[in-house]
Enzyme design. Structure first.
Site, mmCIF file in Angstrom:
data_model
loop_
_atom_site.group_PDB
_atom_site.id
_atom_site.type_symbol
_atom_site.label_atom_id
_atom_site.label_comp_id
_atom_site.label_asym_id
_atom_site.label_seq_id
_atom_site.Cartn_x
_atom_site.Cartn_y
_atom_site.Cartn_z
ATOM 1 N N HIS A 4 -13.265 -35.513 1.953
ATOM 2 C CA HIS A 4 -14.408 -34.877 1.280
ATOM 3 C C HIS A 4 -14.381 -35.094 -0.220
ATOM 4 O O HIS A 4 -13.343 -35.452 -0.799
ATOM 5 C CB HIS A 4 -14.415 -33.372 1.570
ATOM 6 C CG HIS A 4 -14.936 -33.017 2.928
ATOM 7 N ND1 HIS A 4 -14.143 -33.043 4.057
ATOM 8 C CD2 HIS A 4 -16.174 -32.640 3.342
ATOM 9 C CE1 HIS A 4 -14.872 -32.692 5.108
ATOM 10 N NE2 HIS A 4 -16.112 -32.444 4.701
ATOM 11 N N LYS A 19 -15.057 -29.635 -3.077
ATOM 12 C CA LYS A 19 -15.103 -28.789 -1.876
ATOM 13 C C LYS A 19 -14.188 -27.584 -2.035
ATOM 14 O O LYS A 19 -13.037 -27.714 -2.469
ATOM 15 C CB LYS A 19 -14.710 -29.602 -0.646
ATOM 16 C CG LYS A 19 -14.740 -28.795 0.639
ATOM 17 C CD LYS A 19 -14.752 -29.664 1.882
ATOM 18 C CE LYS A 19 -14.672 -28.829 3.154
ATOM 19 N NZ LYS A 19 -15.671 -27.745 3.237
#
Ligand SMILES: NC(=O)C1=CN([C@@H]2O[C@H](COP(=O)(O)OP(=O)(O)OC[C@H]3O[C@@H](n4cnc5c(N)ncnc54)[C@H](OP(=O)(O)O)[C@@H]3O)[C@@H](O)[C@H]2O)C=CC1
Ligand SMILES: O=C(O)C1=N[C@H](C(=O)O)C[C@H](O)C1
Length: 245
Positions: free
Chosen positions: A131, A135
């Site tokens: 990611h 995040k």
């Protein structure tokens, strides 16, 4: 009839995308945008709220919505079994529906389904989720849910723990152990949301990979969920429950 939608976390990366997608749909409209510092009672005009906020606040948001008879579409991560049980309890005896989806991208939903199907055929399995570096949490909700599905499928098939002869791992290089599945979290600039599920058995491996390269990948699933939840009651976990899989 036009569906009245409230967006919680409207200024966030996902919330802003949801506002654009709802605005562009001809069967729904945004009637409330709630961010940090706003009063959550601003959502009272909504039939459905969409929550993309933070794992630390989402439970309070959902509780408020359920208490006020507002259906919820929840994308925020951080849902474990205890949290899902709590939401189911709040919904008991109510005419309200809540959908909690670890991932709204159609390909991600399919890849979780494929991983669940494959699980019983392989002695080894590991998950790598990758990611963007902003995040909030690790591992991703998608990875945790995938591990849960795989763990249940392995248990039902009578498979034991995946083989692993490691005896020295002082820095945790083997990742987190979730439902007996190793989960590795990568955070890297340039990425959005990606996952690989790796299966291994004698003489072969199978890799199931999904990539979200733009947050618009989540929007068809979010809109499907908004359209579906207005007619539902109780807790639904996973967008797959609204798809013909
Ligand atoms: N299910 C799915 O398909 C997907 C799920 N997600 C999940 O959605 C969540 C949000 O992700 P993302 O949009 O990238 O994160 P962002 O940080 O960009 O957005 C979250 C927004 O929520 C705001 N916020 C925080 N607390 C509250 C509150 N109490 N009420 C209203 N707004 C609040 C934040 O404000 P501030 O910045 O001021 O704190 C921020 O604007 C994460 O849990 C992520 O994992 C993300 C993508 C897809
Ligand atoms: O924070 C994100 O970006 C994402 N969060 C969700 C998760 O935790 O699984 C869904 C997707 O991976 C993007």
């Amino acid at each position: 009839m036009t569906i009245r939608v409230g967006v919680l976390g409207a200024q966030g990366r996902m919330g802003a995308e949801v506002c654009r997608a709802v605005d562009a749909a001809d069967d729904m409209e945004v009637v409330a945008k709630v961010d940090v510092g706003d009063d959550i009672s601003d959502i009272s005009a909504a039939q459905v709220v969409v929550d993309f906020t933070h794992p630390d606040v989402v439970m309070d948001n959902v509780k408020y919505a359920v208490e006020n008879g507002i259906h919820c579409v929840v994308g925020t991560s951080g849902f474990n079994t205890e949290r899902l049980d709590a939401v189911a309890g709040w919904l008991d005896g109510k005419d309200t529906g809540v959908l909690v989806a670890p991932n709204f991208a159609i390909g991600a939903v399919l890849s979780m389904h494929f991983a669940e199907l494959a699980a019983k055929y392989y002695e080894s399995v590991e998950i790598i989720e990758l990611h963007h570096p902003r995040k909030a949490d690790a591992p991703s909700g998608t990875a945790a849910h995938t591990a849960r599905l795989i763990g249940a499928a392995r248990a039902a098939a009578g498979l034991g723990t995946p083989p692993d002869a490691t005896t020295h791992d002082p820095d945790g290089a083997r990742g987190a152990l979730m439902d007996d599945v190793r989960v590795h979290a990568v955070r890297l600039s340039g990425l959005i949301a990606h996952q690989e599920v790796l299966f291994g058995g004698p003489g072969e491996t199978l890799t199931i990979r999904h990539d979200s390269m733009d947050r618009n990948s989540f929007m068809p699933g979010v809109l499907l969920a908004v359209r579906s939840i207005v007619d539902r009651t109780g807790l639904i976990v996973g967008l797959d429950k609204l798809m013909d899989l």
